[in-house]
Write a protein that holds these residues in place. Structure first.
Motif, short mmCIF file in Angstrom:
data_model
loop_
_atom_site.label_atom_id
_atom_site.label_comp_id
_atom_site.label_asym_id
_atom_site.label_seq_id
_atom_site.Cartn_x
_atom_site.Cartn_y
_atom_site.Cartn_z
N LYS A 10 10.12 8.77 6.39
CA LYS A 10 11.16 8.01 5.69
C LYS A 10 11.47 6.72 6.43
O LYS A 10 11.61 5.65 5.81
CB LYS A 10 12.44 8.86 5.57
CG LYS A 10 12.33 10.02 4.60
CD LYS A 10 13.64 10.80 4.56
CE LYS A 10 13.58 11.94 3.55
NZ LYS A 10 14.85 12.71 3.52
N LYS A 13 8.76 4.12 5.91
CA LYS A 13 8.79 3.54 4.57
C LYS A 13 9.88 2.49 4.47
O LYS A 13 9.69 1.42 3.87
CB LYS A 13 9.02 4.64 3.54
CG LYS A 13 8.65 4.22 2.12
CD LYS A 13 7.17 3.91 2.02
CE LYS A 13 6.77 3.46 0.63
NZ LYS A 13 5.36 3.02 0.57
N VAL A 193 2.80 12.66 1.16
CA VAL A 193 2.86 12.03 -0.16
C VAL A 193 4.24 11.38 -0.35
O VAL A 193 5.26 12.01 -0.11
CB VAL A 193 2.61 13.08 -1.26
CG1 VAL A 193 2.74 12.44 -2.65
CG2 VAL A 193 1.24 13.71 -1.09
N GLY A 194 4.24 10.13 -0.77
CA GLY A 194 5.50 9.42 -0.99
C GLY A 194 5.98 8.63 0.22
O GLY A 194 6.88 7.80 0.09
N TYR A 195 5.39 8.88 1.38
CA TYR A 195 5.81 8.19 2.59
C TYR A 195 4.69 7.36 3.23
O TYR A 195 4.94 6.31 3.80
CB TYR A 195 6.34 9.19 3.62
CG TYR A 195 7.51 9.99 3.11
CD1 TYR A 195 8.76 9.41 2.97
CD2 TYR A 195 7.35 11.32 2.72
CE1 TYR A 195 9.83 10.12 2.47
CE2 TYR A 195 8.41 12.04 2.22
CZ TYR A 195 9.66 11.44 2.10
OH TYR A 195 10.71 12.16 1.59
N ASP A 197 1.03 5.53 2.33
CA ASP A 197 0.32 5.07 1.14
C ASP A 197 -1.19 5.26 1.24
O ASP A 197 -1.87 5.41 0.22
CB ASP A 197 0.64 3.60 0.89
CG ASP A 197 2.12 3.40 0.58
OD1 ASP A 197 2.55 3.81 -0.51
OD2 ASP A 197 2.84 2.87 1.44
#
Length: 225
Positions: A10, A13, A193-195, A197
């Motif tokens: 997090k 990102k 995933v989501g953090y 790329d």
């Protein structure tokens, strides 16, 4: 991912979002500051590296791998010079290429933008830690690194200096993240995933194959070696 690794993702990102907005001059200033700081702290880096080299010899690491692991004053100077060479290069971000005009007058082109958060898994080459950081900063990407455990102390020392330089320049230190040693961190990175790329394995054929077969995020596969 466990809670700590999830938070690291997090943070990376969030740092990447901020990094997209800094100017070329600021990126170059950061790279120059890091280069200077690495040279200034040569003794500190050599001390940490000596611990890794001693452990490698104790574990009967082959001479070729010991040499790959070894840092010297000349190699640290080379790391710094690599950063300064990047400063002299054009900033690729924002460049527009391949512009074409459609029959209706609409212009369509390609614009270079950062990838986002780049995860990189690499083997026991501590100089790669600074190289990856520099390339990612120049291209506006945050990076999450998982280095070889044989270079643990060297990588941690380099990471500490990078964070010091980032903080001194007012850049979010989470622009660069070094994951803790251990296989759990590898699994977390490949499943972030989501953090994260994209993930890039840098090493031998075995490492590349493992990443390709286990990653849940996009992989950029490079040549082995």
């Amino acid at each position: 991912m466990n809670e700590m690794l999830l938070q690291l993702g997090k943070n990376a990102k969030e740092a990447e979002n901020a990094l997209r907005t800094i100017t070329t001059d600021k990126k170059n200033k950061v790279l120059t500051a890091v280069a200077d700081h690495l040279v200034e702290c040569t003794e500190q880096l050599l001390k940490a590296n000596a611990e890794d080299v001693a452990n490698g010899k104790k574990n009967n690491m082959p001479e070729g791998l010991i040499d790959r692991l070894l840092l010297t004053e000349e190699r640290i100077q080379g790391m710094a010079e690599g950063l300064r060479q990047l400063v002299s290069l054009e900033d690729p971000i924002g460049e527009v290429t391949g512009m074409k005009k459609r029959p209706n007058g609409l212009l369509i082109g390609q614009k270079r933008v950062p990838l986002g958060v780049i995860g990189i898994i690499y083997e026991a080459r501590p100089n790669v830690t600074a190289d990856i950081f520099a390339l990612c900063v120049k291209t506006g990407n945050a990076c999450v690194l998982k280095g070889g455990s044989d270079a643990r102390h060297s990588n941690e020392a380099i990471a500490a200096l990078l964070h010091e330089a980032l903080g001194a320049e007012g850049i979010d230190e989470n622009t660069f993240t070094l994951l803790p040693a251990g296989h759990e961190a590898v699994g977390a990175l490949l499943g972030a995933v989501g953090y994260v790329d994209v993930v890039i394995p840098r090493g031998g054929a075995g490492l590349i194959r493992f990443v390709r077969e286990n990653a849940r995020i996009p992989v950029i596969e490079t040549g082995a070696g």
